[in-house]
Design a protein around this motif. Structure first.
Motif, PDB file in Angstrom:
ATOM      1  N   SER A  17       0.841  -1.196   0.000  1.00 35.85           N
ATOM      2  CA  SER A  17       0.000   0.000   0.000  1.00 35.85           C
ATOM      3  C   SER A  17       0.874   1.243   0.000  1.00 35.85           C
ATOM      4  O   SER A  17       2.026   1.205   0.467  1.00 35.85           O
ATOM      5  N   THR A  19       0.203   3.958   1.727  1.00 35.92           N
ATOM      6  CA  THR A  19       0.268   4.449   3.103  1.00 35.92           C
ATOM      7  C   THR A  19       1.388   3.774   3.884  1.00 35.92           C
ATOM      8  O   THR A  19       2.198   4.436   4.548  1.00 35.92           O
ATOM      9  N   GLU A  23       5.044   5.314   5.375  1.00 35.98           N
ATOM     10  CA  GLU A  23       5.509   5.155   6.754  1.00 35.98           C
ATOM     11  C   GLU A  23       6.900   4.533   6.788  1.00 35.98           C
ATOM     12  O   GLU A  23       7.763   4.937   7.587  1.00 35.98           O
ATOM     13  N   GLN A  29       2.401  10.614   2.405  1.00 32.43           N
ATOM     14  CA  GLN A  29       1.742   9.715   1.453  1.00 32.43           C
ATOM     15  C   GLN A  29       1.588  10.327   0.065  1.00 32.43           C
ATOM     16  O   GLN A  29       1.827   9.646  -0.936  1.00 32.43           O
TER      17      GLN A  29
END
Length: 300
Positions: A17, A19, A23, A29
């Protein structure tokens, strides 16, 4: 296209993903999304990830091919930066090491500990691979800095024979063969075996042993880790055959050398043009003991 875009795409593929990739990379993002869109637009509007996959963002067929090349490029760039920054005791950067499952289980941690003590800013990533064909593929693509294998990988590599690994059989507690210091392989006729994946190098060794000693295999289980095989054999599920250094100390009293002797060489394969970090690790591996008798002695 830029190395940053490659790194972002590899992170998305690893995490599944945008997101999670953001991280991992410690960035916003939208920055990751923008870089991926830029990659796709800059490559004739191809789609690198399937947004409709049920398990998150999954690379398309084109995406998988692209990511393979991106990994090669990123690895090469990291090596170049590490070489440029290397100077005396300030050696830093990243080293990627692959190990054929079962080899160097005791020797590699000692060498890596010494390496990190000497060069604390050096980052080392190690993974264990049971399938020699996959190791060979990674070696040909230039992804690996150093590989511990039983045979040198094909392709551009600098091979160094470190020593040999002798195999031992692990028996269940109370097994009658534990009374001997060495087990004749033909005495294991009729025993159930805890084995490894069919494509693994370890199962290839066992297949040869069974054939050469005219043993009919009774496969009771297949596992993916040497430690699991040893534990299951120790509990009496079946017997197993592993390199001596792969036997955890708590189970050494259940392991016995075999006759005829089963052994295989241990080869350190360095990529051509290896840098100072890989050379330093090679020298530390040479200082390790590569013969079972130095750390394994059967207890009757």
């Amino acid at each position: 296209m830029s190395l940053r875009q490659f790194e972002y795409a590899l992170a998305v593929a690893e995490e599944g993903s945008v997101t999670a990739a953001a991280e991992l990379l410690h960035v916003a993002q939208p920055s990751v999304s923008q870089q991926i869109r830029g990659l796709e637009a800059g490559n004739s509007a191809v789609t690198l990830f399937d947004p409709h996959a049920p398990t998150g963002l999954v690379p398309t067929v084109v995406g998988r091919a692209f990511l393979r090349e991106a990994q090669v490029a990123v690895s090469a760039a990291r090596r170049a930066r590490a070489t440029a920054r290397a100077g005396g005791e300030e050696l830093e950067g990243e080293v990627l090491v692959a190990v054929q499952m079962g080899l160097g289980t005791r020797q590699l941690p000692g060498a890596l500990t010494a390496l990190r003590r000497r060069f604390p800013r050096l980052e080392v990533t190690v993974f264990e691979e049971p399938n020699p064909a996959e190791l060979e593929r990674l070696g040909r693509r230039g992804v690996l800095d150093l590989a511990l294998v039983a045979e040198p990988c094909e392709g551009p590599a600098d091979a160094h024979h470190l020593g040999d690994e002798e195999f031992v059989v692990v028996l269940g507690a109370g097994h009658p063969r534990l009374a001997a210091d060495r087990v004749e392989l033909r005495e294991l006729e009729g025993e159930p075996w805890v084995r490894f994946g069919r494509d693994s190098a370890l199962d290839g060794v066992l297949r040869d042993v069974l054939r050469d000693n005219e043993l009919t295999p009774i496969t009771i289980a297949r596992v993916s880790q040497t430690a699991t095989a040893v534990r299951w054999a120790a509990h009496g599920l079946g017997v197993t055959l592993v390199p001596a250094s792969a036997v955890p100390q708590a189970y050494e009293h259940l392991a016995r050398p075999v006759f005829p002797v089963v052994s295989q060489p241990v080869v350190a394969a360095l990529r051509n043009g290896a840098g100072p970090a890989e050379r330093a690790l090679l020298e530390l591996l040479r200082q390790e003991t590569w013969h079972k008798s130095a750390f394994f002695s059967p207890v009757s």
